[in-house]
Design a protein around this motif. Structure first.
Motif, short mmCIF file in Angstrom:
data_model
loop_
_atom_site.label_atom_id
_atom_site.label_comp_id
_atom_site.label_asym_id
_atom_site.label_seq_id
_atom_site.Cartn_x
_atom_site.Cartn_y
_atom_site.Cartn_z
N ASN A 251 0.82 -1.21 0.00
CA ASN A 251 0.00 0.00 0.00
C ASN A 251 0.86 1.27 0.00
OD1 ASN A 251 -2.81 -1.16 0.39
ND2 ASN A 251 -1.74 -2.09 2.12
N MET A 252 2.05 1.17 0.60
CA MET A 252 2.98 2.31 0.68
C MET A 252 4.41 1.80 0.57
SD MET A 252 2.38 5.56 0.92
CE MET A 252 3.80 6.13 1.81
N ASP A 253 5.31 2.71 0.22
CA ASP A 253 6.73 2.40 0.20
C ASP A 253 7.03 1.19 -0.69
OD1 ASP A 253 9.39 2.86 0.94
OD2 ASP A 253 9.29 1.41 2.58
N GLU A 254 6.32 1.13 -1.80
CA GLU A 254 6.51 0.02 -2.73
C GLU A 254 7.80 0.23 -3.53
OE1 GLU A 254 5.10 3.38 -4.77
OE2 GLU A 254 4.16 2.38 -3.06
N HIS A 255 8.50 -0.87 -3.80
CA HIS A 255 9.74 -0.80 -4.55
C HIS A 255 9.65 -1.69 -5.79
CE1 HIS A 255 12.29 1.32 -1.58
NE2 HIS A 255 11.51 0.74 -0.70
N ILE A 256 10.33 -1.26 -6.85
CA ILE A 256 10.53 -2.14 -8.00
C ILE A 256 11.63 -3.12 -7.64
CG2 ILE A 256 11.37 -2.24 -10.38
CD1 ILE A 256 9.97 0.47 -10.82
N LYS B 73 14.04 -9.72 -2.32
CA LYS B 73 14.55 -9.35 -3.63
C LYS B 73 14.86 -7.84 -3.73
CE LYS B 73 12.02 -13.08 -5.95
NZ LYS B 73 11.00 -13.41 -6.96
N LEU B 74 14.69 -7.12 -2.64
CA LEU B 74 14.98 -5.69 -2.67
C LEU B 74 16.47 -5.45 -2.85
CD1 LEU B 74 12.78 -4.42 0.29
CD2 LEU B 74 12.29 -4.17 -2.13
N ASP B 75 16.82 -4.28 -3.43
CA ASP B 75 18.22 -3.93 -3.46
C ASP B 75 18.69 -3.66 -2.03
OD1 ASP B 75 18.34 -0.82 -2.94
OD2 ASP B 75 16.71 -1.10 -4.34
N LYS B 76 19.99 -3.69 -1.82
CA LYS B 76 20.56 -3.65 -0.47
C LYS B 76 20.08 -2.46 0.33
CE LYS B 76 25.00 -3.81 1.96
NZ LYS B 76 26.49 -3.85 1.81
N LYS C 198 16.69 -0.31 4.84
CA LYS C 198 15.69 0.64 5.33
C LYS C 198 14.44 -0.08 5.80
CE LYS C 198 17.14 4.53 2.44
NZ LYS C 198 16.77 5.44 1.32
N ARG C 199 14.02 -1.11 5.09
CA ARG C 199 12.82 -1.86 5.47
C ARG C 199 13.03 -2.57 6.80
NH1 ARG C 199 9.36 -4.04 1.78
NH2 ARG C 199 9.53 -2.03 0.71
N PHE D 221 10.72 -1.76 10.19
CA PHE D 221 9.78 -2.70 10.78
C PHE D 221 10.37 -3.52 11.93
CE2 PHE D 221 7.81 -1.93 6.63
CZ PHE D 221 6.52 -1.64 7.03
N LYS D 222 11.67 -3.69 11.96
CA LYS D 222 12.28 -4.52 13.00
C LYS D 222 12.83 -3.70 14.17
CE LYS D 222 11.51 -8.11 10.40
NZ LYS D 222 10.36 -9.00 10.70
N ILE D 223 13.09 -2.40 13.94
CA ILE D 223 13.65 -1.57 15.00
C ILE D 223 12.72 -0.40 15.33
CG2 ILE D 223 15.59 -0.11 15.68
CD1 ILE D 223 17.38 -1.79 13.87
#
Length: 279
Positions: free
Chosen positions: A149-154, A206-209, A214-215, A219-221
């Motif tokens: 819904n937000m912060d979508e990445h190719i 599959k996101l770039d590094k 950042k993700r 969400f984890k911190i």
């Protein structure tokens, strides 16, 4: 010209769409505008500029872009996703054209575009804002967009990426009323992603590094910290540690709105959900 289709998502972008299209005309074989039923002159201007225009009901950026990929029937080697308030400079368009042409038959399947953000007429060079980087150009068939819904990445299904050295521009000519309204809507979609993340087992493999880091932090911190404290720490990080105060009054307004308005609004809506709507 490159073997490139540029897809631009719009809704009431009459102030931005002409300059956006102009910036990619020289290097794009096709320019496709996916409009969510604007009630201003966006469609009229886009068609006058030679763009193909399709209209589709808005749900979120990811679904709108997926619709664009399907509706446009892509036949070019490369696809470029661009927002109406973004535009290439002369230097970045020349560089992008070169990279697309040089890498038609290499394992480079994605190109990261870097932006200079302009807020209230000032270029933001501090606060962790510059340069703002996004993977926006990819070989058709080798890239997809996250269903978020937000912060979508190719994301690429295979191959590697290269990054432009020259800056492009993120320059929205709309006022703070628009910014606040837009980010209010963003906050609701961000809450949806937060709630969905609670049950996710694998977050963006599959996101770039850079995007993956950042993700993880988000969400984890970040979301593990107490409500209120995390918005405050976000402000301190942006404004003091990342030197946002060097961007003057505009930098202060941006940092306050991002942290104490937008980030705290997201937290408040999460609190509202847990206290009232979850029952």
């Amino acid at each position: 010209m490159s073997n490139l289709t540029t897809i631009i998502l719009t809704h009431n972008e009459e102030l931005n769409i002409e300059e956006c299209i102009k910036s990619v005309m020289r290097i794009s074989q096709r320019i496709v505008v996916i409009d969510s039923f604007s009630n201003d002159k966006t469609v009229e201007i886009a068609r006058k500029m030679g763009a193909e225009v399709f209209q589709n009901k808005w749900i979120n950026y990811a679904k709108q872009f997926k619709y664009g990929l399907e509706r446009a029937c892509i036949e070019t080697k490369w696809v470029f996703r661009l927002d109406a308030d973004e535009r290439l400079t002369k230097e970045s368009s020349i560089e992008l054209e070169r990279l697309c042409n040089e890498n038609e038959d290499t394992d480079v399947n994605g190109i990261i575009v870097r932006f200079e953000v302009n807020f209230l007429g000032r270029k933001l060079r501090h606060g962790g804002i510059y340069p703002f980087k996004k993977l926006l150009v990819f070989k058709y068939g080798y890239g997809d967009i996250e269903d978020r819904n937000m912060d979508e990445h190719i994301v690429l299904t295979e191959g590697r990426t290269v990054e432009l050295e020259n800056d492009s521009l993120h320059y929205d000519y709309k006022d703070l009323n628009f910014w606040i309204d837009k980010h209010n809507k963003y906050s609701s979609r961000e809450v949806q992603d937060y709630l969905e993340s609670l049950s996710e087992k694998n977050d963006g493999p599959k996101l770039d590094k850079s995007a993956k880091i950042k993700r993880i932090i988000k969400f984890k911190i970040y979301y593990k910290l107490p409500i209120g404290l995390r918005a405050l720490l976000y402000f301190v990080y942006r404004y003091f540690i990342k030197l946002g105060f060097l961007d003057g009054k505009e930098g202060l307004i941006f940092a306050v709105l991002q942290a104490f308005w937008y980030r705290f609004l997201v937290d408040s809506k999460i609190f509202e959900y847990n206290k009232l709507l979850k029952r």
